[in-house]
Design a protein around this motif. Structure first.
Motif, PDB file in Angstrom:
ATOM      1  N   ILE A  39       0.835  -1.209   0.000  1.00 48.05           N
ATOM      2  CA  ILE A  39       0.000   0.000   0.000  1.00 48.05           C
ATOM      3  C   ILE A  39       0.867   1.255   0.000  1.00 48.05           C
ATOM      4  O   ILE A  39       0.580   2.229  -0.708  1.00 48.05           O
ATOM      5  CB  ILE A  39      -0.959  -0.006   1.203  1.00 48.05           C
ATOM      6  N   GLU A  40       1.939   1.252   0.761  1.00 50.52           N
ATOM      7  CA  GLU A  40       2.846   2.396   0.784  1.00 50.52           C
ATOM      8  C   GLU A  40       3.460   2.626  -0.599  1.00 50.52           C
ATOM      9  O   GLU A  40       3.580   3.770  -1.062  1.00 50.52           O
ATOM     10  CB  GLU A  40       3.955   2.164   1.812  1.00 50.52           C
ATOM     11  N   THR A  41       3.839   1.551  -1.257  1.00 47.72           N
ATOM     12  CA  THR A  41       4.432   1.662  -2.591  1.00 47.72           C
ATOM     13  C   THR A  41       3.432   2.219  -3.587  1.00 47.72           C
ATOM     14  O   THR A  41       3.746   3.116  -4.384  1.00 47.72           O
ATOM     15  CB  THR A  41       4.934   0.286  -3.071  1.00 47.72           C
ATOM     16  N   LEU A  42       2.216   1.705  -3.561  1.00 46.69           N
ATOM     17  CA  LEU A  42       1.197   2.156  -4.505  1.00 46.69           C
ATOM     18  C   LEU A  42       0.779   3.601  -4.230  1.00 46.69           C
ATOM     19  O   LEU A  42       0.482   4.358  -5.160  1.00 46.69           O
ATOM     20  CB  LEU A  42      -0.021   1.234  -4.434  1.00 46.69           C
ATOM     21  N   THR A  43       0.781   4.001  -2.971  1.00 46.68           N
ATOM     22  CA  THR A  43       0.417   5.372  -2.612  1.00 46.68           C
ATOM     23  C   THR A  43       1.485   6.362  -3.068  1.00 46.68           C
ATOM     24  O   THR A  43       1.194   7.552  -3.248  1.00 46.68           O
ATOM     25  CB  THR A  43       0.209   5.470  -1.089  1.00 46.68           C
ATOM     26  N   ALA A  44       2.701   5.853  -3.282  1.00 48.81           N
ATOM     27  CA  ALA A  44       3.798   6.726  -3.722  1.00 48.81           C
ATOM     28  C   ALA A  44       4.093   6.567  -5.212  1.00 48.81           C
ATOM     29  O   ALA A  44       5.112   7.064  -5.697  1.00 48.81           O
ATOM     30  CB  ALA A  44       5.058   6.410  -2.916  1.00 48.81           C
TER      31      ALA A  44
ATOM     32  N   ALA B 215      -4.372  -0.646  -6.166  1.00 50.98           N
ATOM     33  CA  ALA B 215      -3.632   0.480  -6.740  1.00 50.98           C
ATOM     34  C   ALA B 215      -4.547   1.666  -7.006  1.00 50.98           C
ATOM     35  O   ALA B 215      -4.204   2.821  -6.704  1.00 50.98           O
ATOM     36  CB  ALA B 215      -2.940   0.046  -8.034  1.00 50.98           C
ATOM     37  N   ALA B 216      -5.721   1.397  -7.557  1.00 51.00           N
ATOM     38  CA  ALA B 216      -6.664   2.479  -7.839  1.00 51.00           C
ATOM     39  C   ALA B 216      -7.110   3.166  -6.552  1.00 51.00           C
ATOM     40  O   ALA B 216      -7.222   4.392  -6.497  1.00 51.00           O
ATOM     41  CB  ALA B 216      -7.872   1.932  -8.597  1.00 51.00           C
ATOM     42  N   LEU B 217      -7.356   2.378  -5.500  1.00 50.22           N
ATOM     43  CA  LEU B 217      -7.735   2.961  -4.220  1.00 50.22           C
ATOM     44  C   LEU B 217      -6.624   3.848  -3.662  1.00 50.22           C
ATOM     45  O   LEU B 217      -6.890   4.829  -2.960  1.00 50.22           O
ATOM     46  CB  LEU B 217      -8.057   1.855  -3.215  1.00 50.22           C
ATOM     47  N   CYS B 218      -5.368   3.486  -3.985  1.00 47.37           N
ATOM     48  CA  CYS B 218      -4.211   4.245  -3.498  1.00 47.37           C
ATOM     49  C   CYS B 218      -3.932   5.481  -4.342  1.00 47.37           C
ATOM     50  O   CYS B 218      -2.989   6.233  -4.048  1.00 47.37           O
ATOM     51  CB  CYS B 218      -2.975   3.356  -3.474  1.00 47.37           C
ATOM     52  N   GLY B 219      -4.705   5.687  -5.387  1.00 50.51           N
ATOM     53  CA  GLY B 219      -4.524   6.873  -6.213  1.00 50.51           C
ATOM     54  C   GLY B 219      -3.574   6.702  -7.368  1.00 50.51           C
ATOM     55  O   GLY B 219      -3.289   7.672  -8.083  1.00 50.51           O
ATOM     56  N   ALA B 220      -3.055   5.487  -7.586  1.00 48.98           N
ATOM     57  CA  ALA B 220      -2.216   5.237  -8.753  1.00 48.98           C
ATOM     58  C   ALA B 220      -3.109   5.012  -9.965  1.00 48.98           C
ATOM     59  O   ALA B 220      -4.186   4.417  -9.857  1.00 48.98           O
ATOM     60  CB  ALA B 220      -1.326   4.010  -8.519  1.00 48.98           C
ATOM     61  N   VAL B 221      -2.684   5.491 -11.109  1.00 49.86           N
ATOM     62  CA  VAL B 221      -3.417   5.246 -12.350  1.00 49.86           C
ATOM     63  C   VAL B 221      -3.109   3.830 -12.806  1.00 49.86           C
ATOM     64  O   VAL B 221      -1.939   3.440 -12.903  1.00 49.86           O
ATOM     65  CB  VAL B 221      -3.023   6.255 -13.442  1.00 49.86           C
ATOM     66  N   VAL B 222      -4.135   3.041 -13.076  1.00 50.59           N
ATOM     67  CA  VAL B 222      -3.963   1.629 -13.418  1.00 50.59           C
ATOM     68  C   VAL B 222      -3.963   1.453 -14.930  1.00 50.59           C
ATOM     69  O   VAL B 222      -4.868   1.927 -15.624  1.00 50.59           O
ATOM     70  CB  VAL B 222      -5.084   0.782 -12.786  1.00 50.59           C
ATOM     71  N   ILE B 223      -2.941   0.760 -15.432  1.00 45.66           N
ATOM     72  CA  ILE B 223      -2.855   0.376 -16.846  1.00 45.66           C
ATOM     73  C   ILE B 223      -2.797  -1.139 -16.902  1.00 45.66           C
ATOM     74  O   ILE B 223      -2.008  -1.765 -16.184  1.00 45.66           O
ATOM     75  CB  ILE B 223      -1.609   0.979 -17.526  1.00 45.66           C
ATOM     76  N   VAL B 224      -3.619  -1.759 -17.731  1.00 46.88           N
ATOM     77  CA  VAL B 224      -3.652  -3.213 -17.842  1.00 46.88           C
ATOM     78  C   VAL B 224      -3.588  -3.630 -19.306  1.00 46.88           C
ATOM     79  O   VAL B 224      -3.858  -2.838 -20.209  1.00 46.88           O
ATOM     80  CB  VAL B 224      -4.931  -3.798 -17.207  1.00 46.88           C
ATOM     81  N   ALA B 225      -3.223  -4.883 -19.513  1.00 50.09           N
ATOM     82  CA  ALA B 225      -3.307  -5.473 -20.846  1.00 50.09           C
ATOM     83  C   ALA B 225      -4.762  -5.839 -21.114  1.00 50.09           C
ATOM     84  O   ALA B 225      -5.472  -6.295 -20.215  1.00 50.09           O
ATOM     85  CB  ALA B 225      -2.423  -6.710 -20.944  1.00 50.09           C
ATOM     86  N   ARG B 226      -5.196  -5.664 -22.329  1.00 49.79           N
ATOM     87  CA  ARG B 226      -6.588  -5.922 -22.701  1.00 49.79           C
ATOM     88  C   ARG B 226      -6.756  -7.407 -23.024  1.00 49.79           C
ATOM     89  O   ARG B 226      -6.992  -7.811 -24.158  1.00 49.79           O
ATOM     90  CB  ARG B 226      -6.973  -5.065 -23.891  1.00 49.79           C
TER      91      ARG B 226
END
Length: 368
Positions: A249-254, A274-285
């Motif tokens: 969580i600390e990593t994703l928040t930063a 990650a999304a909850l931590c405010g990181a923008v999520v990119i995934v493979a389709r």
């Protein structure tokens, strides 16, 4: 029940309603001591069923009985039983990689919860071939075979009769669609949810400067991410491995971005965290990430799988890093969707286990 190969036989055997009497008890097999998304979902199921006033228990998968329970899962009301009676009053559920455990039951109603298709006892090799384009000892050596033993590889069709007589539940629309297209089975959607402990941990973790920092899990599309890393030396890359949940969580928040180029065998936990931590999520389709029902991210944040995939991923990443604030705003509906998971899950449990409705695809539960 003898094994049947025709789709019509499978359709005719498939249960249309779940019956629950006052004497009925649900027994859920789980890998005792394993702390991953799947085992937690099994705890969540027992907890939710018990909150309806019905009897439900966890049962250690053979070979894991002596393991200690995961301390983090003590928040769930999920007591353990070791004996599963084969009676008409028993409902016996296994995850998809333990279908063979249901073979011995003749009178109990059996259920399979497809938390993944790719790692199932029945379809593991088929999905592996599709991902690698071939099958060899080297592929098997590097695959996550875990509880899938060599005997499953030779005769995976042995599970077809068990699947056909069982109630099938799917954690993702990806798995739901696979079973429908492959077997003509209209499964019931039973998702999972991001735990309240994670929500609390996220809310208590202060944000840090994110800069051009991108987090990734090496086990999820790590080879492809490695190619991307070589293309982007200007980015600070942070691997998520060998970390406690608080450290994750600390990593994703930063981090400005979390990227997952893996094959998404089910609805994965880390993208949601990650999304909850405010990181923008990119995934493979691909896999569950190709389904908006499973991963409702903006389509522009899902990298199309095919062609020069790594170059496409780099283009998506560059677009996000150019305006992280706008990308975060675009993903706010995804965050709200995650925050509503528990309510949707409890509704799904009600539909299936309290009302006995099967073939339920949770349509209409997308908003809370």
């Amino acid at each position: 029940m003898t094994s049947r190969s025709s789709e019509s036989a499978i359709l005719s055997d498939y249960p249309s309603e779940l019956e629950w009497s006052p004497e009925t008890t649900l027994y859920v097999y789980y890998p005792r001591g394993l702390e991953t998304g799947g085992p937690e979902a099994l705890h969540q199921l027992v907890d939710s069923v018990r909150r309806t006033g019905r009897q439900a228990f966890l049962v250690p998968i053979p070979g894991t009985e002596s393991n200690s329970d995961v301390v983090a899962y003590s928040m769930y009301d999920a007591p353990v039983r070791t004996n599963v009676p084969d009676t008409e009053n028993s409902l016996v559920l296994t995850p998809e990689n333990q279908i063979g455990l249901l073979k011995r039951f003749s009178f109990a109603t059996t259920l399979i919860w497809w938390l993944s298709v790719d790692y199932s006892s029945r379809y593991f090799l088929e999905r592996l071939r599709q991902r690698t384009g071939a099958l060899s000892r080297s592929h098997l050596g590097h695959a996550t075979i875990g509880t899938i033993r060599g005997k499953y590889f030779a005769f995976p069709q042995r599970y077809d009769s068990i699947i056909s007589r069982s109630i099938n539940l799917t954690q993702s629309k990806y798995a739901w669609s696979f079973l429908f297209l492959r077997k003509g089975i209209v499964a019931s959607m039973l998702t999972d949810y991001t735990s309240e402990a994670i929500l609390s941990l996220v809310s208590s973790t202060p944000e840090r400067e994110r800069a051009h920092r991108v987090a990734y899990a090496p086990r999820k599309g790590g080879r492809l991410v490695s190619e991307l890393i070589r293309m982007r030396p200007d980015v600070e890359w942070v691997p998520i491995e060998n970390m406690s949940k608080a450290q994750v969580i600390e990593t994703l928040t930063a981090s400005a971005v979390y990227i997952d180029l893996g094959h998404h065998p089910g609805k994965d936990r880390i993208p949601r965290e990650a999304a909850l931590c405010g990181a923008v999520v990119i995934v493979a389709r691909r896999g569950s990430a190709a389904f908006s029902e499973d991963v409702p991210l903006p389509w522009a944040h899902k990298v199309p799988f095919g062609g020069d995939f790594v170059a496409s991923a780099n283009g998506t990443l560059e677009g996000v890093l150019t305006d992280v604030a706008s990308a975060r705003l675009d993903q706010q509906p995804f965050v709200r969707w995650i925050e509503g998971e528990k309510l949707r899950f409890d509704r799904e449990v009600q539909q299936i286990f309290a009302h006995g409705h099967l073939g339920f695809d949770n349509t209409g539960f997308d908003t809370v």
